[in-house]
Scaffold this motif. Structure first.
Motif, PDB file in Angstrom:
ATOM      1  N   TYR A 198       0.216  -9.842  19.610  1.00  0.00           N
ATOM      2  CA  TYR A 198       0.265  -9.030  18.228  1.00  0.00           C
ATOM      3  C   TYR A 198       0.653  -7.573  18.706  1.00  0.00           C
ATOM      4  CZ  TYR A 198      -2.016 -13.266  16.862  1.00  0.00           C
ATOM      5  OH  TYR A 198      -2.216 -14.541  16.583  1.00  0.00           O
ATOM      6  N   ALA A 199       1.507  -7.096  17.736  1.00  0.00           N
ATOM      7  CA  ALA A 199       1.661  -5.638  17.569  1.00  0.00           C
ATOM      8  C   ALA A 199       1.497  -5.282  16.053  1.00  0.00           C
ATOM      9  CB  ALA A 199       3.177  -5.256  18.117  1.00  0.00           C
ATOM     10  N   LEU A 200       0.365  -4.312  16.006  1.00  0.00           N
ATOM     11  CA  LEU A 200      -0.013  -3.706  14.295  1.00  0.00           C
ATOM     12  C   LEU A 200       0.398  -2.394  14.503  1.00  0.00           C
ATOM     13  CD1 LEU A 200      -1.217  -4.877  12.010  1.00  0.00           C
ATOM     14  CD2 LEU A 200      -3.459  -4.237  13.048  1.00  0.00           C
ATOM     15  N   ILE A 201       1.496  -2.202  13.478  1.00  0.00           N
ATOM     16  CA  ILE A 201       1.967  -0.714  13.287  1.00  0.00           C
ATOM     17  C   ILE A 201       1.537  -0.280  11.951  1.00  0.00           C
ATOM     18  CG2 ILE A 201       4.206   0.435  12.839  1.00  0.00           C
ATOM     19  CD1 ILE A 201       5.735  -1.629  14.474  1.00  0.00           C
ATOM     20  N   ASP A 202       0.886   0.948  12.252  1.00  0.00           N
ATOM     21  CA  ASP A 202       0.882   1.775  11.100  1.00  0.00           C
ATOM     22  C   ASP A 202       1.761   2.321  10.506  1.00  0.00           C
ATOM     23  OD1 ASP A 202      -0.418   3.614   9.227  1.00  0.00           O
ATOM     24  OD2 ASP A 202      -1.583   4.743  10.755  1.00  0.00           O
ATOM     25  N   ASN A 203       2.023   1.874   9.077  1.00  0.00           N
ATOM     26  CA  ASN A 203       3.208   2.373   8.549  1.00  0.00           C
ATOM     27  C   ASN A 203       2.947   3.553   7.452  1.00  0.00           C
ATOM     28  OD1 ASN A 203       2.297   0.498   6.948  1.00  0.00           O
ATOM     29  ND2 ASN A 203       4.348  -0.327   6.271  1.00  0.00           N
ATOM     30  N   SER A 204       1.641   4.233   7.567  1.00  0.00           N
ATOM     31  CA  SER A 204       1.516   5.038   6.442  1.00  0.00           C
ATOM     32  C   SER A 204       2.209   6.260   6.434  1.00  0.00           C
ATOM     33  CB  SER A 204       0.124   5.345   6.684  1.00  0.00           C
ATOM     34  OG  SER A 204      -0.176   6.143   7.889  1.00  0.00           O
ATOM     35  N   ASP A 205       2.183   6.847   5.420  1.00  0.00           N
ATOM     36  CA  ASP A 205       3.070   8.123   5.224  1.00  0.00           C
ATOM     37  C   ASP A 205       2.726   9.003   6.443  1.00  0.00           C
ATOM     38  OD1 ASP A 205       4.708   7.487   3.133  1.00  0.00           O
ATOM     39  OD2 ASP A 205       3.071   8.387   1.583  1.00  0.00           O
ATOM     40  N   SER A 206       1.710   8.892   6.601  1.00  0.00           N
ATOM     41  CA  SER A 206       1.318  10.176   7.968  1.00  0.00           C
ATOM     42  C   SER A 206       2.121   9.670   9.151  1.00  0.00           C
ATOM     43  CB  SER A 206       0.087  10.428   8.234  1.00  0.00           C
ATOM     44  OG  SER A 206      -0.474   8.976   8.683  1.00  0.00           O
ATOM     45  N   MET A 207       2.756   8.791   9.196  1.00  0.00           N
ATOM     46  CA  MET A 207       3.557   8.125  10.350  1.00  0.00           C
ATOM     47  C   MET A 207       4.981   8.822  10.128  1.00  0.00           C
ATOM     48  SD  MET A 207       1.627   6.722  12.908  1.00  0.00           S
ATOM     49  CE  MET A 207       2.615   5.402  13.820  1.00  0.00           C
ATOM     50  N   ASN A 208       5.457   9.244   9.087  1.00  0.00           N
ATOM     51  CA  ASN A 208       6.692   9.533   8.820  1.00  0.00           C
ATOM     52  C   ASN A 208       6.825  10.873   9.229  1.00  0.00           C
ATOM     53  OD1 ASN A 208       9.274   9.079   8.154  1.00  0.00           O
ATOM     54  ND2 ASN A 208       8.802   9.755   5.996  1.00  0.00           N
ATOM     55  N   PHE A 209       6.411  11.546  10.263  1.00  0.00           N
ATOM     56  CA  PHE A 209       6.576  12.961  10.619  1.00  0.00           C
ATOM     57  C   PHE A 209       6.899  13.046  12.283  1.00  0.00           C
ATOM     58  CE2 PHE A 209       4.135  13.978   6.930  1.00  0.00           C
ATOM     59  CZ  PHE A 209       4.544  15.045   6.613  1.00  0.00           C
ATOM     60  N   GLY A 210       7.407  13.892  12.648  1.00  0.00           N
ATOM     61  CA  GLY A 210       7.723  14.300  14.197  1.00  0.00           C
ATOM     62  C   GLY A 210       9.312  14.062  14.324  1.00  0.00           C
ATOM     63  N   ASP A 211       9.672  14.206  15.231  1.00  0.00           N
ATOM     64  CA  ASP A 211      11.203  14.057  15.620  1.00  0.00           C
ATOM     65  C   ASP A 211      11.238  13.396  17.031  1.00  0.00           C
ATOM     66  OD1 ASP A 211      13.781  14.027  15.460  1.00  0.00           O
ATOM     67  OD2 ASP A 211      14.064  15.909  16.189  1.00  0.00           O
ATOM     68  N   PRO A 212      11.344  12.185  17.315  1.00  0.00           N
ATOM     69  CA  PRO A 212      11.529  11.054  16.237  1.00  0.00           C
ATOM     70  C   PRO A 212      10.087  10.764  15.462  1.00  0.00           C
ATOM     71  CG  PRO A 212      11.376  10.012  18.407  1.00  0.00           C
ATOM     72  CD  PRO A 212      11.401  11.437  18.487  1.00  0.00           C
ATOM     73  N   THR A 213      10.420  10.310  14.409  1.00  0.00           N
ATOM     74  CA  THR A 213       9.115  10.067  13.575  1.00  0.00           C
ATOM     75  C   THR A 213       8.184   9.215  14.268  1.00  0.00           C
ATOM     76  OG1 THR A 213       9.930   8.054  12.416  1.00  0.00           O
ATOM     77  CG2 THR A 213      10.440  10.320  11.398  1.00  0.00           C
ATOM     78  N   LYS A 214       7.011   9.361  14.130  1.00  0.00           N
ATOM     79  CA  LYS A 214       5.924   8.551  14.638  1.00  0.00           C
ATOM     80  C   LYS A 214       6.150   6.909  14.403  1.00  0.00           C
ATOM     81  CE  LYS A 214       2.416  10.868  13.106  1.00  0.00           C
ATOM     82  NZ  LYS A 214       0.907  11.360  12.643  1.00  0.00           N
ATOM     83  N   LEU A 215       6.498   6.861  13.087  1.00  0.00           N
ATOM     84  CA  LEU A 215       6.853   5.389  13.015  1.00  0.00           C
ATOM     85  C   LEU A 215       7.809   4.802  13.673  1.00  0.00           C
ATOM     86  CD1 LEU A 215       6.020   3.002  11.087  1.00  0.00           C
ATOM     87  CD2 LEU A 215       7.840   3.832   9.195  1.00  0.00           C
ATOM     88  N   GLN A 216       9.008   5.592  13.746  1.00  0.00           N
ATOM     89  CA  GLN A 216      10.115   5.079  14.821  1.00  0.00           C
ATOM     90  C   GLN A 216       9.606   5.013  16.116  1.00  0.00           C
ATOM     91  OE1 GLN A 216      12.972   4.472  13.592  1.00  0.00           O
ATOM     92  NE2 GLN A 216      14.131   4.111  15.637  1.00  0.00           N
ATOM     93  N   TYR A 217       8.899   5.691  16.566  1.00  0.00           N
ATOM     94  CA  TYR A 217       8.381   5.503  18.014  1.00  0.00           C
ATOM     95  C   TYR A 217       7.559   4.331  18.062  1.00  0.00           C
ATOM     96  CZ  TYR A 217       6.639   7.407  22.348  1.00  0.00           C
ATOM     97  OH  TYR A 217       6.221   7.712  23.539  1.00  0.00           O
ATOM     98  N   ALA A 218       6.762   4.110  17.022  1.00  0.00           N
ATOM     99  CA  ALA A 218       5.783   3.081  17.034  1.00  0.00           C
ATOM    100  C   ALA A 218       6.708   1.688  17.073  1.00  0.00           C
ATOM    101  CB  ALA A 218       4.864   2.908  15.762  1.00  0.00           C
TER     102      ALA A 218
END
Lengths: 659, 277
Positions: free
Chosen positions: B68-88
């Motif tokens: 199982y991979a559980l990704i946090d997709n809250s707004d705070s993950m939408n930061f950084g370059d690349p974004t943390k979400l993208q990285y996740a």
């Protein structure tokens, strides 16, 4: 304010200024507009600043660092506007007079770059520390004073006038400058000073007089300071060393007619013996060179021989690098001989007639004789009024009016009440002879006896050439460009029988023909090999040319040409002798007709060690050697510091991260 | 490469990894005495002939693994370059692909997914495209607290296996309760905390009003050198706290900076951690 502060701002301006700091503080408390920034989470930030609040006072201060810096900046600006300064207890008065010596000795380089510049720097400092409303006056002086800037409160005008003062080659005389300075401080009186009802014509305005000079003055000024407070600032180092040419002359060699001789005397004004090389050049071609050693404080002469020349320019140069360069070179102009025209009114003077009758005298002058009875003749009147002669000798007679030429009176005085003949004295003993005067040079009177004499007293400005126990026996006084010499005893006299008889043993001494030669050369303006006009810088040069037109032109060493018109005394008066060197005289022709040399051969100027005491006739003023302008303004430093604060504030504002 | 579990779990389907259970592979494991009821097909008749005793031949069983991979997709993950979400997402895809290749059962979910159907359960290399298609649909903006997200996940997935939680752990309620919930599950938990460079080394100056992107919480700061130093210390303490917490509870913790490329993270960092082999 007080003596530490002298604010240029008025009270309302201060009031406006004082509103600035509260305004800054108010702005800080009212706004502090923070820039919004979206972050992923304030979770960590919040925990961070919670930690920071523990030592909050320092944090608060750090957070308001910009505010404190701005307040500090404003505070510094206000302090600068207060114009704080350090000032000694003896504050200067509100009227200052700067007397700046720009004579030749002020060009000495013992203080860099030269004394004049050093003195100007000191005056500049004094101008800088003048208070608001203080007035100052700037006078430069050499042999004559010049008011560069009358009293003004305008510092810019003072600085401009100060910058315009140039060094000169002239001698120095402070007397007239002091009289100008005293003009306002010691106002003239309406009448006689002894009159108890007398009132001053104006209110006295006391002032501080700063005399910036090396103190080498020609004479002690007869001057009373009155309301002036003198401050003498000697300029120059006591160790200043200088060698100077104090005499330079060329003349025909009496023993070898085809040779000429040049004499030079060098004085060592330093404290060590010096060996120097002298080089003589004729029209810029080296003729000869010689090496001499001069003991400290002594004078040493040498001579050069060279072939007879008709005319040319001799230049002697001292090959040394001392503190004053202007006196290391001297010039002599050799002009074609010119014969003087001399008229002698006498009823018989064998001694002089014999002296004038020699071939040497004939080379110098053409002497014509007239009897005293001819004084009323038309011939004499014409000669006297035309000014065609150079010298008229009146032997025991006196004309009704003085002629337009030099005169020598033997046992008589010029008409008018300026000259006074005193009571007859029998057998006067000659005490002193002024050997420095050209008329008396090389003369020795030790063995001269005089039977009868009538001592004379000349007008103001007359110079005693021969003094005796009974009074002055010979004097000379200037008159409208001419000179009158008076001898207080006759050479020849008549005895009771009417026969000519000698009144003195002088004609039998060697000094008599020498005197006649001097007479023809000096008062007769005669040429001959030794006819060299040698003048000090700044002196007035009377030129005489029989064949010249109404104007002549004179070219100075720096190439400036001046046209001069003949004056009513048949002479051309040239005044612009500021520069050392050879001056060419042109008689409206291409060819140089004559030359004369201007030399700084003045031991007073060459003795460049500054005088520690400034002496006037009644006062002695100690020089303030360590003189420094006592008021030191701090506002520049404060502004500089404020600038640093401003830069720091700008830096912190932009790169706050680092604090 | 393969995903490694420190625990051996019972899979649901035949897979490629050895199971504790004996099964039907070709690889011999052991013998044991016959007990009535055993499958007669596994009796070793040769041994019976020799010893006259009934022995049962046991073979190794190969099973699949639940990943199982559980990704946090809250707004705070939408930061950084690349974004943390993208990285996740990249990280989840990389790990998921490894699992797919080894015939593991791969399921990638987000903290906010509450419908079972939203996240597909994948198996086999051919499912790669379905996995990437699903990851493409993962968008930031669903702000669910860590605890709620993990609770929902646990309710949906009761099975055992490997759980890789990819989050920045920036939850004002704290991560502790959520992690405790996970401990109670029989999961091999890997926590990968993703932080962007602007969080590790904030490049901010001046007087700032920091606005939280999730709850619009405002914090006013005046940036200064000591403040930044203290922030970094706070962050380090936070990271150390999370690591300590995980370690004590048998979970594996890895800090991932978005500056580190995903391939390097997987092939080097996670290999060292033992997640992949």
């Amino acid at each position: 304010m007080n003596q530490f502060f002298s604010s240029p701002l008025s009270s309302p301006q201060w009031l406006l200024f004082a509103l600035v700091p509260p305004a800054i503080v108010a702005l800080y408390f009212l706004k502090l507009r923070r820039q919004p920034l979206e972050v992923p989470s304030t979770y960590l930030w919040r925990r961070t600043i919670e930690d920071m609040h523990v030592n909050s006072l320092w944090q608060r201060l750090r957070q308001n660092l910009l505010l404190f810096l701005q307040l500090l900046l404003i505070g510094l600006l206000m302090l600068a506007c207060l114009r704080p300064s350090w000032r000694s207890q003896s504050a200067y008065q509100d009227r200052l007079i700067f007397l700046l010596d720009n004579s030749a000795s002020m060009s000495a380089t013992d203080v860099g770059p030269n004394r004049l510049e050093a003195a100007k720097k000191k005056i500049d400092d004094l101008i800088e520390q003048m208070d608001h409303g203080d007035a100052a006056m700037l006078i430069s002086f050499n042999d004559s004073p010049y008011v560069n800037q009358p009293f003004t409160t305008n510092k810019g005008a003072l600085r401009k006038a100060l910058a315009s003062i140039e060094p000169t080659s002239r001698t120095s005389d402070v007397g007239e400058a002091l009289r100008i300075a005293a003009g306002l401080a010691n106002p003239g009186r309406s009448g006689e000073a002894s009159n108890p009802d007398d009132v001053a014509t104006a209110d006295a305005k006391p002032a501080d007089v700063f005399v910036l000079s090396d103190g080498g003055f020609r004479s002690v000024p007869e001057f009373s300071w009155g309301n002036l407070r003198p401050i003498y600032v000697p300029i120059g180092e006591a160790t200043a060393a200088n060698l100077a040419i104090v005499a330079f002359q060329s003349q025909g060699n009496p023993s070898k007619p085809d040779q000429m001789e040049a004499f030079v005397e060098v004085e060592n004004f330093s404290e060590i013996d010096q060996e120097v090389e002298l080089s003589l050049s004729l029209d810029d071609n080296l003729l000869d060179a010689s090496k001499i050693t001069i003991a400290a404080g002594k004078m040493q002469g040498t001579s050069f021989s060279f072939n007879q020349i008709e005319s040319g320019t001799l230049k002697i140069e001292l090959e040394i690098d001392d503190d004053l360069a202007a006196d290391n070179v001297a010039y002599a102009a050799i002009n074609p001989g010119r014969r003087a025209k001399v008229l002698m009114m006498t009823d018989g003077n064998d001694a002089m007639e014999m002296a004038f009758g020699t071939s040497s005298a004939a080379k110098l002058a053409e002497v014509t004789m007239m009897s005293t009875a001819d004084l009323a003749s038309d011939d004499y009147q014409q000669i006297a009024s035309e000014g065609s002669h150079d010298l008229i000798i009146y032997d025991r007679c006196s004309p009704d009016d003085l002629p337009r030429c030099n005169t020598l009176f033997l046992a008589s005085v010029p008409p008018g009440d300026r000259w006074v003949q005193e009571e007859e004295a029998i057998g006067p003993i000659i005490i002193d002879v002024d050997g420095s005067h050209p008329l008396m040079k090389y003369l020795a009177f030790g063995d001269v006896q005089i039977a009868r004499s009538q001592p004379v007293d000349g007008p103001q400005g007359a110079q005693i050439l021969m003094d005796s126990d009974a009074g002055a026996l010979m004097m000379i006084a200037p008159r409208e460009g001419f000179e009158d010499a008076v001898l207080g005893f006759p050479i020849m006299t008549t005895d009771d029988d009417g026969n000519a008889a000698a009144n003195t043993t002088w004609p039998r001494r060697t000094s008599f023909p020498l005197f006649c030669k001097n007479l023809l050369e000096y008062l007769g303006n005669s040429g001959g090999a030794s006819q060299q006009l040698n003048v000090l810088p700044g002196a007035v040069v009377p030129l005489r040319f029989d064949e010249a037109g109404d104007t002549i032109s004179v070219t100075s060493p720096i190439g400036a040409t001046t046209k001069i018109s003949r004056n009513r005394n048949n002479a051309y008066i040239y005044t612009q002798t500021s520069h050392v060197g050879i001056y060419d005289v042109n008689l409206d022709k291409e060819k140089v007709a004559s030359r004369f040399a201007v030399n700084l051969m003045d031991p007073i100027e060459s003795r460049i060690v500054p005088q520690e005491v400034f002496e006037t006739a009644w006062n002695k003023i100690e020089g303030e050697e360590q003189f420094k302008p006592s008021r030191r303004d701090a506002w520049r430093w404060i502004l500089f510091f404020a600038l640093i604060v401003l830069i720091a504030e700008w830096y912190i504002y932009n790169r706050r991260v680092y604090l | 490469m393969e995903l490694v579990s420190r625990k051996i779990f019972r899979g649901r389907m035949k897979g490629e990894r050895r199971s504790r259970r004996k099964g039907q592979s070709v690889e011999f494991a052991d013998f044991r005495n016959y007990v009535p009821g055993d499958d007669l097909r596994f009796i070793d008749w040769n041994l019976y002939a020799r010893l006259d005793k009934l022995f049962l031949k046991l073979f190794l069983e190969e099973e699949d693994l639940h990943f199982y991979a559980l990704i946090d997709n809250s707004d705070s993950m939408n930061f950084g370059d690349p974004t943390k979400l993208q990285y996740a997402k990249q990280l989840a895809a990389a790990l998921g692909f490894i699992g797919l290749c080894r015939a593991d059962r791969v399921r990638i979910e987000t903290l906010s997914s509450n419908k079972v159907s939203s996240a597909p359960t994948l198996r086999g290399r051919q499912s790669l495209w379905r996995m990437t298609d699903y990851l493409d649909t993962v968008e930031p903006g669903d702000n669910v607290s860590l605890f709620d997200g993990i609770k929902n996940f646990s309710l949906r997935n009761s099975g055992k296996g490997i759980l890789v939680l990819i989050s920045d752990l920036m939850d004002k309620e704290g991560y502790e309760s959520a992690f405790r919930y996970l401990v109670s599950q029989q999961l091999d938990v890997y926590v990968i905390q993703v932080l962007s460079d602007e969080e590790v080394h904030p490049n901010v100056t001046g007087d700032l009003r920091l606005v939280d992107c999730e709850d619009a919480d405002v914090t006013e700061i005046t940036v200064s050198k000591p403040l930044l130093n203290r922030y970094e210390r706070t962050l380090a303490a936070f990271v150390d706290g999370a690591k300590e917490f995980c370690l004590r509870r048998g979970m594996s913790y890895t800090l991932a900076n978005t500056d580190v490329p995903v391939d390097k993270l997987v092939s080097s960092y996670l290999r060292r951690r033992g997640l992949v082999r």
